[in-house]
Design an enzyme around this catalytic site. Structure first.
Site, PDB file in Angstrom:
ATOM      1  N   SER A 127     -15.008 -22.179  -4.554  1.00 44.25           N
ATOM      2  CA  SER A 127     -14.147 -21.751  -5.664  1.00 44.25           C
ATOM      3  C   SER A 127     -14.518 -22.584  -6.888  1.00 44.25           C
ATOM      4  O   SER A 127     -14.961 -23.735  -6.747  1.00 44.25           O
ATOM      5  CB  SER A 127     -12.679 -22.009  -5.317  1.00 44.25           C
ATOM      6  OG  SER A 127     -11.872 -21.911  -6.480  1.00 44.25           O
ATOM      7  N   TYR A 130      -6.429 -28.165  -2.419  1.00 50.80           N
ATOM      8  CA  TYR A 130      -7.339 -27.013  -2.560  1.00 50.80           C
ATOM      9  C   TYR A 130      -8.618 -27.426  -3.311  1.00 50.80           C
ATOM     10  O   TYR A 130      -9.728 -27.121  -2.863  1.00 50.80           O
ATOM     11  CB  TYR A 130      -6.616 -25.889  -3.300  1.00 50.80           C
ATOM     12  CG  TYR A 130      -7.410 -24.596  -3.345  1.00 50.80           C
ATOM     13  CD1 TYR A 130      -7.556 -23.815  -2.202  1.00 50.80           C
ATOM     14  CD2 TYR A 130      -8.003 -24.155  -4.512  1.00 50.80           C
ATOM     15  CE1 TYR A 130      -8.287 -22.631  -2.228  1.00 50.80           C
ATOM     16  CE2 TYR A 130      -8.725 -22.968  -4.553  1.00 50.80           C
ATOM     17  CZ  TYR A 130      -8.860 -22.210  -3.410  1.00 50.80           C
ATOM     18  OH  TYR A 130      -9.586 -21.039  -3.447  1.00 50.80           O
TER      19      TYR A 130
HETATM   20  N1  LIG Z   1      -8.524 -14.871  -4.650  1.00 48.93           N
HETATM   21  C1  LIG Z   1      -8.997 -15.819  -5.450  1.00 48.93           C
HETATM   22  O1  LIG Z   1      -8.660 -15.888  -6.637  1.00 48.93           O
HETATM   23  C2  LIG Z   1      -9.998 -16.814  -4.932  1.00 48.93           C
HETATM   24  C3  LIG Z   1     -10.656 -17.620  -5.875  1.00 48.93           C
HETATM   25  C4  LIG Z   1     -11.584 -18.544  -5.432  1.00 48.93           C
HETATM   26  C5  LIG Z   1     -11.860 -18.658  -4.097  1.00 48.93           C
HETATM   27  N2  LIG Z   1     -11.203 -17.878  -3.198  1.00 48.93           N
HETATM   28  C6  LIG Z   1     -11.513 -18.059  -1.784  1.00 48.93           C
HETATM   29  O2  LIG Z   1     -11.847 -16.813  -1.207  1.00 48.93           O
HETATM   30  C7  LIG Z   1     -11.507 -16.821   0.173  1.00 48.93           C
HETATM   31  C8  LIG Z   1     -10.682 -15.588   0.496  1.00 48.93           C
HETATM   32  O3  LIG Z   1      -9.506 -15.607  -0.267  1.00 48.93           O
HETATM   33  P1  LIG Z   1      -8.658 -14.304  -0.600  1.00 48.93           P
HETATM   34  O4  LIG Z   1      -8.208 -14.437  -1.990  1.00 48.93           O
HETATM   35  O5  LIG Z   1      -9.380 -13.091  -0.188  1.00 48.93           O
HETATM   36  O6  LIG Z   1      -7.377 -14.573   0.312  1.00 48.93           O
HETATM   37  P2  LIG Z   1      -6.589 -13.700   1.394  1.00 48.93           P
HETATM   38  O7  LIG Z   1      -6.477 -12.282   0.974  1.00 48.93           O
HETATM   39  O8  LIG Z   1      -5.374 -14.468   1.687  1.00 48.93           O
HETATM   40  O9  LIG Z   1      -7.567 -13.756   2.650  1.00 48.93           O
HETATM   41  C9  LIG Z   1      -7.757 -14.934   3.381  1.00 48.93           C
HETATM   42  C10 LIG Z   1      -8.454 -14.585   4.666  1.00 48.93           C
HETATM   43  O10 LIG Z   1      -8.692 -15.806   5.388  1.00 48.93           O
HETATM   44  C11 LIG Z   1      -8.239 -15.655   6.707  1.00 48.93           C
HETATM   45  N3  LIG Z   1      -7.745 -16.914   7.230  1.00 48.93           N
HETATM   46  C12 LIG Z   1      -6.903 -17.789   6.631  1.00 48.93           C
HETATM   47  N4  LIG Z   1      -6.648 -18.823   7.432  1.00 48.93           N
HETATM   48  C13 LIG Z   1      -7.351 -18.606   8.578  1.00 48.93           C
HETATM   49  C14 LIG Z   1      -7.507 -19.302   9.784  1.00 48.93           C
HETATM   50  N5  LIG Z   1      -6.893 -20.470   9.994  1.00 48.93           N
HETATM   51  N6  LIG Z   1      -8.298 -18.779  10.742  1.00 48.93           N
HETATM   52  C15 LIG Z   1      -8.921 -17.608  10.548  1.00 48.93           C
HETATM   53  N7  LIG Z   1      -8.840 -16.899   9.409  1.00 48.93           N
HETATM   54  C16 LIG Z   1      -8.052 -17.383   8.444  1.00 48.93           C
HETATM   55  C17 LIG Z   1      -7.116 -14.614   6.639  1.00 48.93           C
HETATM   56  O11 LIG Z   1      -7.067 -13.916   7.864  1.00 48.93           O
HETATM   57  P3  LIG Z   1      -5.859 -13.935   8.907  1.00 48.93           P
HETATM   58  O12 LIG Z   1      -4.593 -14.044   8.153  1.00 48.93           O
HETATM   59  O13 LIG Z   1      -6.050 -12.651   9.652  1.00 48.93           O
HETATM   60  O14 LIG Z   1      -6.148 -15.117   9.767  1.00 48.93           O
HETATM   61  C18 LIG Z   1      -7.615 -13.687   5.546  1.00 48.93           C
HETATM   62  O15 LIG Z   1      -8.437 -12.676   6.094  1.00 48.93           O
HETATM   63  C19 LIG Z   1     -10.777 -18.150   0.427  1.00 48.93           C
HETATM   64  O16 LIG Z   1     -11.693 -19.093   0.940  1.00 48.93           O
HETATM   65  C20 LIG Z   1     -10.345 -18.568  -0.977  1.00 48.93           C
HETATM   66  O17 LIG Z   1     -10.185 -19.956  -1.104  1.00 48.93           O
HETATM   67  C21 LIG Z   1     -10.273 -16.955  -3.583  1.00 48.93           C
END
Ligand SMILES: NC(=O)c1ccc[n+]([C@@H]2O[C@H](COP(=O)([O-])OP(=O)(O)OC[C@H]3O[C@@H](n4cnc5c(N)ncnc54)[C@H](OP(=O)(O)O)[C@@H]3O)[C@@H](O)[C@H]2O)c1
Length: 254
Positions: free
Chosen positions: A136, A149
C-alpha cells in the site's frame, strides 16, 4: 494481459483480490481463490468452473501451507501467486492496545510470509514463477491512527525489495503492488474523506497491467503516491506539523 495458466490469489473473497481473480478466470486461467469466507468463494465457483476455492486463514501457518500445496498438487505448476489478503483497522497510541497492533501485523505481514513458505519452494522446484505482493502507499510514511497498518505495509515493501533481489537469479519474478485508496468493502468502513479514491475496476486494470509488465512496483494513483513520498522526504518538523492536522479525535474522546 499476460497469460498465466495457473494463478493463486489470497483474499479472493472480496474487494481487490476478487476483482483480480475474476479477470484471470475470464482469461481462462485455473485460479486458486483463497479466503476464510467459504460462501463467498463457493459463489465465485458457481459461475467459474476453473475457480478452485481454498478456505484457510493466512495467519494459520500449517493450514496455509497445506492448502497451497494441495492446490499446486492438483492444478499443476503455479505460474502466478498474488498475495493480497490483508486488513486495516485504525490503531491509536493514545489508547494503546498491543493485540490490535499484533493482529494487523499477523495478517498483513506474517500471513504473507506463511504463504511464501509454500509458494517459494514450489516455484524454486519448478524453476520459474511470478509473485505479486499487495502492499500500500501507506507503507511510504507513518500516518496517524494507522500505525500498525503503515508498519505492516512498510515491512511488505522492504520484504518485496529483498525477495526481488534474491529470487530473480532463480527465475522467480517478484512484483510489488502499491495501491492508494480503492473502493472496496475495506474502505467502505472508513469514516473520513479518502483523497483520490479509485473505483475497483480502474484499480484492477492497473494491477493486471502491472503484473503483465516489466516494472517491479505498480503504484496508483500517482498523485497520492507522490504526496506521500514527498511527506517521507521533508524535514520531520514540517512532517509533524502536517500529521498533527491529520490526527482525528478518538471515537471515545469527549
Ligand atoms: N482498498 C484499498 O484502498 C487498499 C489500498 C491499499 C492496499 N490495499 C490492500 O489490498 C488488499 C485487499 O484489500 P481490499 O480493499 O480488497 O479489502 P477487502 O475487500 O476487505 O478484502 C480483504 C481480503 O483479505 C482476506 N483476508 C483478510 N484477512 C484474512 C485472513 N486472516 N486469512 C485469509 N484471508 C484474509 C479477506 O477474505 P476472508 O474474509 O474471506 O478471509 C478478503 O478476501 C489488502 O492487503 C489491503 O491492505 C487496499
Amino acid at each position: 494481459m499476460k497469460n498465466f495458466p495457473t494463478v493463486l490469489v489470497t483474499g479472493a473473497s472480496s474487494g481487490i483480490g476478487k476483482a483480480v481473480a475474476l479477470r484471470y478466470l475470464k482469461a481462462g486461467s485455473v485460479v486458486g481463490i483463497c479466503g476464510r469466507n467459504k460462501e463467498a468463494l463457493e459463489e465465485i465457483r458457481l459461475d467459474h468452473p476453473k475457480a478452485y476455492p481454498l478456505i484457510f486463514d493466512t495467519t494459520d501457518h500449517a493450514a496455509t501451507v497445506s492448502a497451497i500445496n494441495q492446490f499446486i498438487g492438483e492444478a499443476g505448476p503455479l505460474n502466478l501467486a498474488i498475495l493480497n489478503a490483508g486488513n486495516h483497522k485504525p490503531t491509536d497510541a493514545r489508547d494503546f492496545k498491543l493485540s490490535a497492533y499484533k493482529a494487523i501485523l499477523d495478517i498483513n505481514y506474517f500471513g504473507t510470509l506463511n504463504c511464501l513458505d509454500a509458494v517459494i519452494p514450489a516455484m524454486q522446484q519448478q524453476g520459474s514463477g511470478t509473485i505479486a505482493i499487495v502492499g500500500s502507499v501507506a507503507g511510504y510514511v507513518g500516518l496517524p491512527q494507522a500505525g500498525a497498518y503503515c508498519a505492516s505495509k512498510a515491512a511488505i515493501m522492504r520484504l518485496s525489495e529483498t525477495l526481488r533481489a534474491e529470487l530473480r537469479p532463480q527465475n522467480i519474478d517478484v512484483k510489488l503492488i502499491s495501491p492508494g485508496f480503492v473502493k472496496t468493502p475495506l474502505t467502505d468502513k472508513n469514516d473520513f474523506e479518502m483523497p483520490f479514491l479509485m473505483e475497483l475496476d480502474a484499480a484492477t486494470d492497473r494491477i493486471i497491467k502491472g503484473i503483465s509488465g516489466h516494472q517491479f512496483e505498480t503504484v496508483f494513483p500517482r498523485r497520492l503516491a507522490w504526496s506521500l513520498k514527498f511527506l517521507a522526504t521533508i524535514p520531520k518538523s514540517f512532517y509533524f506539523r502536517l500529521t498533527k492536522k491529520m490526527l482525528r479525535d478518538r471515537p471515545d474522546a469527549s
